[in-house]
Design a protein around this motif. Structure first.
Motif, PDB file in Angstrom:
ATOM      1  N   CYS A   1      21.147 -12.186 -17.135  1.00  0.00           N
ATOM      2  CA  CYS A   1      20.828 -12.359 -18.346  1.00  0.00           C
ATOM      3  C   CYS A   1      20.704 -13.894 -18.702  1.00  0.00           C
ATOM      4  CB  CYS A   1      21.896 -11.862 -19.229  1.00  0.00           C
ATOM      5  SG  CYS A   1      23.600 -12.681 -19.134  1.00  0.00           S
TER       6      CYS A   1
ATOM      7  N   CYS B   1      23.841 -15.883 -17.285  1.00  0.00           N
ATOM      8  CA  CYS B   1      24.004 -16.031 -15.701  1.00  0.00           C
ATOM      9  C   CYS B   1      22.962 -16.279 -15.039  1.00  0.00           C
ATOM     10  CB  CYS B   1      24.694 -14.873 -15.244  1.00  0.00           C
ATOM     11  SG  CYS B   1      24.013 -13.228 -15.486  1.00  0.00           S
TER      12      CYS B   1
ATOM     13  N   CYS C   1      29.123 -10.901 -14.560  1.00  0.00           N
ATOM     14  CA  CYS C   1      28.994 -11.894 -15.632  1.00  0.00           C
ATOM     15  C   CYS C   1      29.614 -11.278 -16.975  1.00  0.00           C
ATOM     16  CB  CYS C   1      27.330 -11.849 -15.757  1.00  0.00           C
ATOM     17  SG  CYS C   1      26.902 -12.396 -17.270  1.00  0.00           S
TER      18      CYS C   1
ATOM     19  N   GLU D   1      29.066 -11.315 -19.943  1.00  0.00           N
ATOM     20  CA  GLU D   1      27.801 -10.812 -20.782  1.00  0.00           C
ATOM     21  C   GLU D   1      27.199  -9.635 -20.501  1.00  0.00           C
ATOM     22  OE1 GLU D   1      26.844 -12.445 -23.809  1.00  0.00           O
ATOM     23  OE2 GLU D   1      28.508 -14.062 -23.311  1.00  0.00           O
ATOM     24  N   CYS D   2      26.575  -9.593 -19.409  1.00  0.00           N
ATOM     25  CA  CYS D   2      25.717  -8.501 -18.878  1.00  0.00           C
ATOM     26  C   CYS D   2      26.501  -7.802 -17.681  1.00  0.00           C
ATOM     27  CB  CYS D   2      24.430  -8.852 -18.350  1.00  0.00           C
ATOM     28  SG  CYS D   2      24.426 -10.106 -17.079  1.00  0.00           S
TER      29      CYS D   2
HETATM   30 ZN    ZN Z   1      24.597 -11.954 -17.134  1.00  0.00          ZN
END
Ligand code: ZN
Length: 123
Positions: A15, A18, A36, A38-39
């Motif tokens: 994403c 990263c 990561c 986030e994702c």
């Molecule tokens: Zn990510």
């Protein structure tokens, strides 16, 4: 408190966070990130670019302060924070420590982590 850098193992699944290297503030006790935040894509740890900053903490207070200021002017908050933090811990400088906390905050680290960190070494 050390800053670790990570990047996605597979840029194709990464994403925005990263795809390029991102920094994470972690306690020495924390396990290395594998995914990561986030994702969830697999990430690998990089050798920290902040090493140079740590080595420079051997310098005198004035040199350290001017380097911290330089980093701040460039918007490199985490670098400024790491340098100030390392030096503050070494010489027991509370003012520099608070400046480090402030720079960590500007770098986007979570306040809760920082509060814990501020307490851990000032008591
Ligand atoms: Zn990510």
């Amino acid at each position: 408190m050390p800053i670790y850098e990570y990047e996605a193992c597979d840029a194709g699944r990464a994403c925005a966070r990263c795809r390029t290297a991102f920094e994470v503030l972690q306690s020495l006790k924390d396990p290395a990130l594998e995914h990561c935040p986030e994702c969830g894509a697999p990430v690998r740890k990089l050798v920290s670019r902040c090493r140079a900053a740590i080595a420079e903490a051997d310098e005198g207070r004035d040199r350290v302060e001017s380097r911290v200021k330089e980093y701040e002017q460039q918007g490199l908050w985490s670098h400024a924070a790491e340098l100030a933090d390392t030096h503050a811990a070494k010489v027991g400088d509370g003012t520099l420590k608070m400046r480090a906390i402030d720079d960590y905050r500007k770098a986007g680290y979570p306040l809760e982590t920082l509060e814990k960190h501020a307490k851990s070494e000032t008591e």
